[in-house]
Write a protein that holds these residues in place. Structure first.
Motif, PDB file in Angstrom:
ATOM      1  N   HIS A  23     -21.399  46.425  13.154  1.00 30.50           N
ATOM      2  CA  HIS A  23     -22.208  47.492  12.576  1.00 30.50           C
ATOM      3  C   HIS A  23     -22.239  48.664  13.548  1.00 30.50           C
ATOM      4  O   HIS A  23     -22.080  48.467  14.759  1.00 30.50           O
ATOM      5  CB  HIS A  23     -23.638  47.017  12.326  1.00 30.50           C
ATOM      6  N   VAL A  24     -22.460  49.835  13.013  1.00 33.17           N
ATOM      7  CA  VAL A  24     -22.633  51.016  13.866  1.00 33.17           C
ATOM      8  C   VAL A  24     -23.984  51.639  13.549  1.00 33.17           C
ATOM      9  O   VAL A  24     -24.287  51.927  12.394  1.00 33.17           O
ATOM     10  CB  VAL A  24     -21.518  52.058  13.644  1.00 33.17           C
ATOM     11  N   ARG A  25     -24.806  51.791  14.582  1.00 35.82           N
ATOM     12  CA  ARG A  25     -26.057  52.533  14.399  1.00 35.82           C
ATOM     13  C   ARG A  25     -25.767  53.996  14.669  1.00 35.82           C
ATOM     14  O   ARG A  25     -25.471  54.394  15.801  1.00 35.82           O
ATOM     15  CB  ARG A  25     -27.167  52.029  15.321  1.00 35.82           C
ATOM     16  N   VAL A  26     -25.827  54.794  13.623  1.00 40.55           N
ATOM     17  CA  VAL A  26     -25.548  56.218  13.732  1.00 40.55           C
ATOM     18  C   VAL A  26     -26.800  56.938  14.232  1.00 40.55           C
ATOM     19  O   VAL A  26     -27.864  56.341  14.404  1.00 40.55           O
ATOM     20  CB  VAL A  26     -25.091  56.791  12.380  1.00 40.55           C
ATOM     21  N   ASN A  27     -26.666  58.227  14.443  1.00 39.68           N
ATOM     22  CA  ASN A  27     -27.810  59.016  14.886  1.00 39.68           C
ATOM     23  C   ASN A  27     -28.735  59.350  13.715  1.00 39.68           C
ATOM     24  O   ASN A  27     -28.332  59.327  12.552  1.00 39.68           O
ATOM     25  CB  ASN A  27     -27.319  60.287  15.576  1.00 39.68           C
ATOM     26  N   ALA A  28     -29.973  59.644  14.039  1.00 37.96           N
ATOM     27  CA  ALA A  28     -31.009  59.872  13.042  1.00 37.96           C
ATOM     28  C   ALA A  28     -30.695  61.112  12.204  1.00 37.96           C
ATOM     29  O   ALA A  28     -30.014  62.040  12.669  1.00 37.96           O
ATOM     30  CB  ALA A  28     -32.362  60.030  13.723  1.00 37.96           C
ATOM     31  N   ILE A  81     -22.685  48.542  17.504  1.00 34.65           N
ATOM     32  CA  ILE A  81     -22.324  49.631  18.408  1.00 34.65           C
ATOM     33  C   ILE A  81     -23.319  50.758  18.180  1.00 34.65           C
ATOM     34  O   ILE A  81     -23.445  51.291  17.082  1.00 34.65           O
ATOM     35  CB  ILE A  81     -20.884  50.107  18.163  1.00 34.65           C
ATOM     36  N   ASP A  82     -24.032  51.111  19.239  1.00 33.21           N
ATOM     37  CA  ASP A  82     -25.143  52.058  19.124  1.00 33.21           C
ATOM     38  C   ASP A  82     -24.707  53.459  19.553  1.00 33.21           C
ATOM     39  O   ASP A  82     -24.252  53.659  20.682  1.00 33.21           O
ATOM     40  CB  ASP A  82     -26.300  51.576  19.999  1.00 33.21           C
ATOM     41  N   LEU A  83     -24.849  54.402  18.637  1.00 36.33           N
ATOM     42  CA  LEU A  83     -24.588  55.800  18.959  1.00 36.33           C
ATOM     43  C   LEU A  83     -25.878  56.580  19.160  1.00 36.33           C
ATOM     44  O   LEU A  83     -25.840  57.760  19.510  1.00 36.33           O
ATOM     45  CB  LEU A  83     -23.791  56.459  17.819  1.00 36.33           C
ATOM     46  N   GLU A  84     -27.025  55.898  18.949  1.00 33.43           N
ATOM     47  CA  GLU A  84     -28.307  56.606  18.974  1.00 33.43           C
ATOM     48  C   GLU A  84     -29.021  56.473  20.310  1.00 33.43           C
ATOM     49  O   GLU A  84     -28.672  57.135  21.284  1.00 33.43           O
ATOM     50  CB  GLU A  84     -29.192  56.099  17.820  1.00 33.43           C
ATOM     51  N   ASP A  85     -30.024  55.592  20.397  1.00 34.07           N
ATOM     52  CA  ASP A  85     -30.894  55.548  21.575  1.00 34.07           C
ATOM     53  C   ASP A  85     -30.167  55.217  22.866  1.00 34.07           C
ATOM     54  O   ASP A  85     -30.586  55.647  23.941  1.00 34.07           O
ATOM     55  CB  ASP A  85     -32.003  54.515  21.354  1.00 34.07           C
ATOM     56  N   ALA A  86     -29.095  54.436  22.788  1.00 37.98           N
ATOM     57  CA  ALA A  86     -28.410  54.003  24.008  1.00 37.98           C
ATOM     58  C   ALA A  86     -27.453  55.048  24.569  1.00 37.98           C
ATOM     59  O   ALA A  86     -26.855  54.826  25.628  1.00 37.98           O
ATOM     60  CB  ALA A  86     -27.642  52.713  23.733  1.00 37.98           C
ATOM     61  N   ARG A 102     -23.234  62.580  25.760  1.00 32.07           N
ATOM     62  CA  ARG A 102     -22.201  61.564  25.565  1.00 32.07           C
ATOM     63  C   ARG A 102     -22.002  61.216  24.086  1.00 32.07           C
ATOM     64  O   ARG A 102     -21.218  60.325  23.758  1.00 32.07           O
ATOM     65  CB  ARG A 102     -22.582  60.295  26.318  1.00 32.07           C
ATOM     66  N   LYS A 103     -22.706  61.889  23.194  1.00 29.73           N
ATOM     67  CA  LYS A 103     -22.648  61.551  21.767  1.00 29.73           C
ATOM     68  C   LYS A 103     -21.241  61.706  21.188  1.00 29.73           C
ATOM     69  O   LYS A 103     -20.763  60.827  20.460  1.00 29.73           O
ATOM     70  CB  LYS A 103     -23.625  62.430  20.971  1.00 29.73           C
ATOM     71  N   GLU A 104     -20.597  62.811  21.489  1.00 25.10           N
ATOM     72  CA  GLU A 104     -19.268  63.061  20.929  1.00 25.10           C
ATOM     73  C   GLU A 104     -18.268  62.022  21.438  1.00 25.10           C
ATOM     74  O   GLU A 104     -17.442  61.507  20.664  1.00 25.10           O
ATOM     75  CB  GLU A 104     -18.798  64.475  21.295  1.00 25.10           C
ATOM     76  N   TYR A 105     -18.350  61.715  22.713  1.00 26.89           N
ATOM     77  CA  TYR A 105     -17.443  60.716  23.270  1.00 26.89           C
ATOM     78  C   TYR A 105     -17.691  59.345  22.643  1.00 26.89           C
ATOM     79  O   TYR A 105     -16.745  58.619  22.314  1.00 26.89           O
ATOM     80  CB  TYR A 105     -17.613  60.630  24.786  1.00 26.89           C
ATOM     81  N   ALA A 106     -18.964  58.977  22.494  1.00 25.06           N
ATOM     82  CA  ALA A 106     -19.295  57.671  21.918  1.00 25.06           C
ATOM     83  C   ALA A 106     -18.738  57.545  20.507  1.00 25.06           C
ATOM     84  O   ALA A 106     -18.189  56.501  20.129  1.00 25.06           O
ATOM     85  CB  ALA A 106     -20.811  57.479  21.914  1.00 25.06           C
ATOM     86  N   ARG A 107     -18.867  58.611  19.721  1.00 26.69           N
ATOM     87  CA  ARG A 107     -18.344  58.576  18.351  1.00 26.69           C
ATOM     88  C   ARG A 107     -16.825  58.429  18.356  1.00 26.69           C
ATOM     89  O   ARG A 107     -16.256  57.637  17.599  1.00 26.69           O
ATOM     90  CB  ARG A 107     -18.741  59.821  17.584  1.00 26.69           C
ATOM     91  N   ALA A 108     -16.163  59.200  19.202  1.00 25.76           N
ATOM     92  CA  ALA A 108     -14.704  59.155  19.246  1.00 25.76           C
ATOM     93  C   ALA A 108     -14.206  57.780  19.708  1.00 25.76           C
ATOM     94  O   ALA A 108     -13.248  57.233  19.142  1.00 25.76           O
ATOM     95  CB  ALA A 108     -14.184  60.249  20.176  1.00 25.76           C
ATOM     96  N   ALA A 109     -14.851  57.209  20.715  1.00 22.46           N
ATOM     97  CA  ALA A 109     -14.445  55.900  21.213  1.00 22.46           C
ATOM     98  C   ALA A 109     -14.668  54.823  20.155  1.00 22.46           C
ATOM     99  O   ALA A 109     -13.839  53.910  19.995  1.00 22.46           O
ATOM    100  CB  ALA A 109     -15.225  55.564  22.482  1.00 22.46           C
ATOM    101  N   THR A 110     -15.761  54.929  19.424  1.00 18.53           N
ATOM    102  CA  THR A 110     -16.058  53.962  18.368  1.00 18.53           C
ATOM    103  C   THR A 110     -15.067  54.099  17.222  1.00 18.53           C
ATOM    104  O   THR A 110     -14.577  53.101  16.678  1.00 18.53           O
ATOM    105  CB  THR A 110     -17.495  54.163  17.866  1.00 18.53           C
ATOM    106  N   ALA A 111     -14.759  55.325  16.853  1.00 17.11           N
ATOM    107  CA  ALA A 111     -13.804  55.551  15.774  1.00 17.11           C
ATOM    108  C   ALA A 111     -12.421  55.009  16.133  1.00 17.11           C
ATOM    109  O   ALA A 111     -11.728  54.430  15.288  1.00 17.11           O
ATOM    110  CB  ALA A 111     -13.720  57.040  15.462  1.00 17.11           C
TER     111      ALA A 111
END
Length: 271
Positions: free
Chosen positions: A63-68, A32-37, A42-51
């Protein structure tokens, strides 16, 4: 003999419906990609949905690819996602030094495998130091698109050394062989198969994908051929029969390295 994943499917974290489809696509690992994709808004939403999805244990390897680390989302990604039982591992983009790994581990609330993504010239130069930076480091991978941009090149020939360097660093650090980087054209399966075969010959094991249609091509490219299977079986059989080194009828001398290679081949068949 331990077996390792062959297919790693990236999916954008801000599209829960696509994540659901990816989990049934047959990949060994879903990332699950939180970075380039994911766009910044949309970063906050992506994190919340993944969590929310990974709040409970999950039968798939996710796996989760977090932000740099140089972004405003990195710290929160790590502190919010590392405790979740559904997270199998975290993938760390834009790692450049061993200190990046050390800084990450201080933010984790539990022991969790980490994968370092090497995406710059400096990262490639520091590959072995990164690979041995911390016991939690479970693997390396090469981010070829960003590396090409850093090197100001469009040629695959420029990646010959970084690819070998990453494979060598992983081996020297007793890490699994790295998976090959993605093939960006999801409809060009012929080139995917050709380059996957080349990657396998170079020493990669498996490959990242960005579309489910790429998965069977990658798996087929990395699984042993019937000829390789038969050769491995003959090596194992001869070694067991003699309890020592000897030569096969084709002249192959069976030593420890040949025997280990045969076992690795059969472990891929057993998967």
């Amino acid at each position: 003999m331990r077996t390792f994943p062959l297919t790693w499917l990236y999916v954008p974290g801000d599209r829960p419906e696509v994540v659901t489809k990816a989990l049934s696509a047959g990949a060994d690992v879903v990332i699950i990609d939180l970075e380039d994709a994911v766009s910044p808004d949309r970063k906050e939403y992506a994190r919340a949905a993944t969590a929310e999805r990974l709040a409970d244990p999950h039968p798939h390897r996710i796996h989760v690819r977090v932000n740099a680390p140089d972004t405003p989302w990195s710290r929160t990604d790590l502190t919010a996602l590392s405790p979740l039982p559904g997270v199998t591992a975290l993938r760390l983009p834009k790692v450049t030094t061993p200190q990046d790994i050390a800084a990450t581990t201080h933010l984790l609330s539990r022991e969790i495998p980490l994968y370092a993504l090497l995406e710059s010239a400096l990262a490639v130069e520091n590959a072995y130091a990164i690979a041995t930076a911390h016991p939690a480091l479970a693997g390396l991978a090469l981010g070829e698109a960003d590396l090409k941009a850093d090197l100001n090149t469009t040629s695959d020939e420029a990646l010959a050394y970084p690819r070998s360097r990453t494979i060598l660093a992983a081996r020297a650090a007793s890490l699994p062989p790295p998976p090959q980087s993605i093939h960006p054209d999801t409809r060009d399966l012929t080139t995917l198969a050709t380059t996957s075969a080349q990657g396998r010959a170079l020493g990669f094991l498996g490959r990242a994908a960005i579309h489910p249609r790429q998965l069977p091509v990658i798996e087929q490219s990395y699984l042993p051929t019937q000829e390789e299977i038969e050769k491995a079986e003959s090596v194992i059989k001869a070694a067991e029969a003699t309890e020592g080194a000897q030569a096969l009828p084709d002249g192959t001398f069976i030593d420890r390295a040949i025997l280990e290679a045969a076992r690795r081949t059969l472990s891929l068949v057993a998967r």
